[in-house]
Design a protein around this motif. Structure first.
Motif, PDB file in Angstrom:
ATOM      1  N   PHE A  17       0.813  -1.226   0.000  1.00 38.78           N
ATOM      2  CA  PHE A  17       0.000   0.000   0.000  1.00 38.78           C
ATOM      3  C   PHE A  17       0.841   1.267   0.000  1.00 38.78           C
ATOM      4  O   PHE A  17       0.429   2.284  -0.570  1.00 38.78           O
ATOM      5  N   LEU A  18       2.017   1.232   0.612  1.00 38.09           N
ATOM      6  CA  LEU A  18       2.884   2.417   0.557  1.00 38.09           C
ATOM      7  C   LEU A  18       3.411   2.629  -0.857  1.00 38.09           C
ATOM      8  O   LEU A  18       3.510   3.767  -1.326  1.00 38.09           O
ATOM      9  N   SER A  19       3.734   1.533  -1.548  1.00 33.31           N
ATOM     10  CA  SER A  19       4.214   1.668  -2.928  1.00 33.31           C
ATOM     11  C   SER A  19       3.090   2.112  -3.860  1.00 33.31           C
ATOM     12  O   SER A  19       3.302   2.938  -4.764  1.00 33.31           O
ATOM     13  N   VAL A  20       1.863   1.581  -3.643  1.00 31.24           N
ATOM     14  CA  VAL A  20       0.721   1.996  -4.467  1.00 31.24           C
ATOM     15  C   VAL A  20       0.379   3.456  -4.200  1.00 31.24           C
ATOM     16  O   VAL A  20       0.107   4.231  -5.131  1.00 31.24           O
ATOM     17  N   SER A  21       0.403   3.866  -2.924  1.00 31.10           N
ATOM     18  CA  SER A  21       0.125   5.262  -2.579  1.00 31.10           C
ATOM     19  C   SER A  21       1.157   6.196  -3.199  1.00 31.10           C
ATOM     20  O   SER A  21       0.815   7.261  -3.729  1.00 31.10           O
ATOM     21  N   SER A  22       2.421   5.768  -3.151  1.00 30.71           N
ATOM     22  CA  SER A  22       3.483   6.586  -3.754  1.00 30.71           C
ATOM     23  C   SER A  22       3.302   6.683  -5.268  1.00 30.71           C
ATOM     24  O   SER A  22       3.525   7.745  -5.868  1.00 30.71           O
ATOM     25  N   LYS A  31       0.665   9.257  -6.148  1.00 30.30           N
ATOM     26  CA  LYS A  31       1.150  10.633  -5.988  1.00 30.30           C
ATOM     27  C   LYS A  31       2.073  11.033  -7.142  1.00 30.30           C
ATOM     28  O   LYS A  31       2.013  12.155  -7.632  1.00 30.30           O
ATOM     29  N   LYS A  32       2.924  10.095  -7.566  1.00 27.51           N
ATOM     30  CA  LYS A  32       3.878  10.405  -8.622  1.00 27.51           C
ATOM     31  C   LYS A  32       3.222  10.412 -10.001  1.00 27.51           C
ATOM     32  O   LYS A  32       3.644  11.164 -10.883  1.00 27.51           O
ATOM     33  N   ARG A  33       2.198   9.582 -10.189  1.00 29.75           N
ATOM     34  CA  ARG A  33       1.566   9.446 -11.503  1.00 29.75           C
ATOM     35  C   ARG A  33       0.132   9.964 -11.465  1.00 29.75           C
ATOM     36  O   ARG A  33      -0.779   9.339 -11.973  1.00 29.75           O
ATOM     37  N   GLU A  34      -0.045  11.094 -10.845  1.00 31.94           N
ATOM     38  CA  GLU A  34      -1.388  11.667 -10.737  1.00 31.94           C
ATOM     39  C   GLU A  34      -1.940  12.016 -12.121  1.00 31.94           C
ATOM     40  O   GLU A  34      -1.295  12.687 -12.927  1.00 31.94           O
ATOM     41  N   GLY A  35      -3.152  11.529 -12.376  1.00 31.70           N
ATOM     42  CA  GLY A  35      -3.796  11.796 -13.665  1.00 31.70           C
ATOM     43  C   GLY A  35      -3.348  10.881 -14.779  1.00 31.70           C
ATOM     44  O   GLY A  35      -3.840  11.002 -15.907  1.00 31.70           O
ATOM     45  N   LYS A  36      -2.433   9.951 -14.487  1.00 34.55           N
ATOM     46  CA  LYS A  36      -1.943   9.022 -15.509  1.00 34.55           C
ATOM     47  C   LYS A  36      -2.516   7.625 -15.279  1.00 34.55           C
ATOM     48  O   LYS A  36      -3.022   7.319 -14.207  1.00 34.55           O
ATOM     49  N   ALA A  37      -2.387   6.812 -16.299  1.00 35.00           N
ATOM     50  CA  ALA A  37      -2.874   5.432 -16.201  1.00 35.00           C
ATOM     51  C   ALA A  37      -2.027   4.650 -15.196  1.00 35.00           C
ATOM     52  O   ALA A  37      -0.820   4.872 -15.096  1.00 35.00           O
ATOM     53  N   PRO A  38      -2.646   3.755 -14.428  1.00 41.73           N
ATOM     54  CA  PRO A  38      -1.881   2.966 -13.448  1.00 41.73           C
ATOM     55  C   PRO A  38      -0.858   2.067 -14.128  1.00 41.73           C
ATOM     56  O   PRO A  38      -1.027   1.652 -15.276  1.00 41.73           O
TER      57      PRO A  38
END
Length: 365
Positions: A160-165, A168-175
């Motif tokens: 969850f920390l890696s997914v949360s990060s 934040k880093k890829r806001e508005g982008k595809a997962p």
């Protein structure tokens, strides 16, 4: 010519040969008898040692040792709270239950992975359990289930920390990567569990529901791994499911609104029925989380018992031919257990959300 000395020589030689032959036969017979006796003793000991119920219960129960494979294991710390004070030592002191350990306050003995105080020659005082409490000995040891729980917490934090990060880093982008794997599951919990059962207030309960879902699911999967660091039966431990159910009970009743409590203490029935309705409603409050506790415990434990029972059939019948039938069934049950691992996490989370939804539901005219 006198042949008497020659005959005597032949008789002596024949007697020696016959004596050696008889000695050899006697020794060989004795050795065979000894070998057969040893084999029978080993066979009897093996038959006595292998008890399917003991083997199965040992695997699904908690332990003070982490088994790495074969006879290799890691001894875990023993933490005991006694009426005379706190005492800590390694489980290796017990030598896998073959030796007692004399500590600062008492002498302790390990019986079926349970710490007991030795009182006198044969009297034993077992450690406190959920069903049987005592003030003299409370076992607070770091057991295999505790280590498994810590492992699952570390896994969840990393995920969850890696997914949360990543969000934040890829806001508005595809997962991408782990984020793309986790997002559909998180959306499933939100759209198919929380929102339909709780309503428009679902967002405040999403952290709880996600934690319950992934905690149960990850621990179910760890329990299916037959080797280190897996193999623990955490969600098949009644104490763990009890705590999860207790959390549900507390959250539901703390968030219950006035309509929820009115339905319990002032239902729309004649007043003279209140003394009957109150016990029924109060039992209903407790029975809901109790059903969650028993359902998760029973399903996970039953799955492990079935798999271990199928494997035990090979040793019970002492034939490798049984594995032709047993092993495919074990593989089938393991695949089914993968489904059950996710299904039980889903059911527990779904019913928790349903109970919360009924507690916070607004009154409809």
């Amino acid at each position: 010519m006198d042949f008497s000395h020659i005959l005597k020589t032949k008789k002596i030689a024949l007697s020696l040969v016959l004596g050696v032959f008889l000695t050899f036969c006697t020794c060989k017979t004795f050795a065979i008898q000894q070998e057969e006796a040893t084999h029978e003793a080993a066979k009897t000991e093996t038959e006595k040692e292998f008890n399917p119920s003991e083997v199965i219960l040992e695997h699904i129960a908690d332990s003070h040792f982490l088994h790495l494979g074969g006879e290799v294991s890691i001894a875990l710390p023993i933490v005991l709270y006694t009426d005379k004070g706190l005492e800590t030592f390694s489980a290796a002191k017990f030598e896998h239950g073959h030796a007692d350990y004399t500590g600062k306050y008492y002498t302790y003995r390990l019986i079926k992975d349970k710490v007991n105080i030795v009182e006198g020659a044969d009297a034993l005082l077992p450690a406190a359990t959920v069903l049987k409490l005592n003030k003299k000995l409370i076992d607070l040891s770091i057991t295999r289930n505790v280590v498994s729980m810590w492992l699952s917490i570390v896994i969840l934090l990393v995920i969850f920390l890696s997914v949360s990060s990543a969000y934040k880093k890829r806001e508005g982008k595809a997962p991408k990567g782990l984020q793309s794997f986790m997002e559909p599951i998180i959306m499933f919990v939100r759209d198919d569990i929380a929102r339909p059962n709780i309503g428009y207030k679902y967002q405040r309960f999403m952290p709880l529901l996600l934690t319950i879902f992934f905690f149960i699911w990850v621990n179910n999967l760890i329990g299916l791994v037959p080797f280190f660091p897996g193999g623990a039966n955490l969600t098949g431990n009644i104490a763990v499911t009890f705590v999860l159910a207790l959390i549900t009970l507390i959250i539901v009743n703390i968030n219950g609104n006035k309509y929820y409590w009115k339905h319990i203490f002032a239902p729309d029935v004649p007043v003279w029925l209140y003394p009957i309705m109150w016990p029924v409603e109060l039992v209903g409050i407790i029975s809901k989380p109790f059903a969650l506790m028993i359902r998760l415990f029973a399903n996970i434990t039953a799955g492990h018992i079935i798999v271990l029972s199928l494997i035990s059939l090979i040793f019970v019948f002492k034939s490798a031919y049984v594995s032709v039938v047993s092993v495919p069934f074990v593989v089938f049950m393991d695949v089914l257990e993968l489904l059950v691992a996710a299904l039980q996490a889903f059911i527990f989370t779904l019913l928790t959300a349903l109970f919360i939804g009924t507690a916070i539901e607004e009154h409809h005219h």
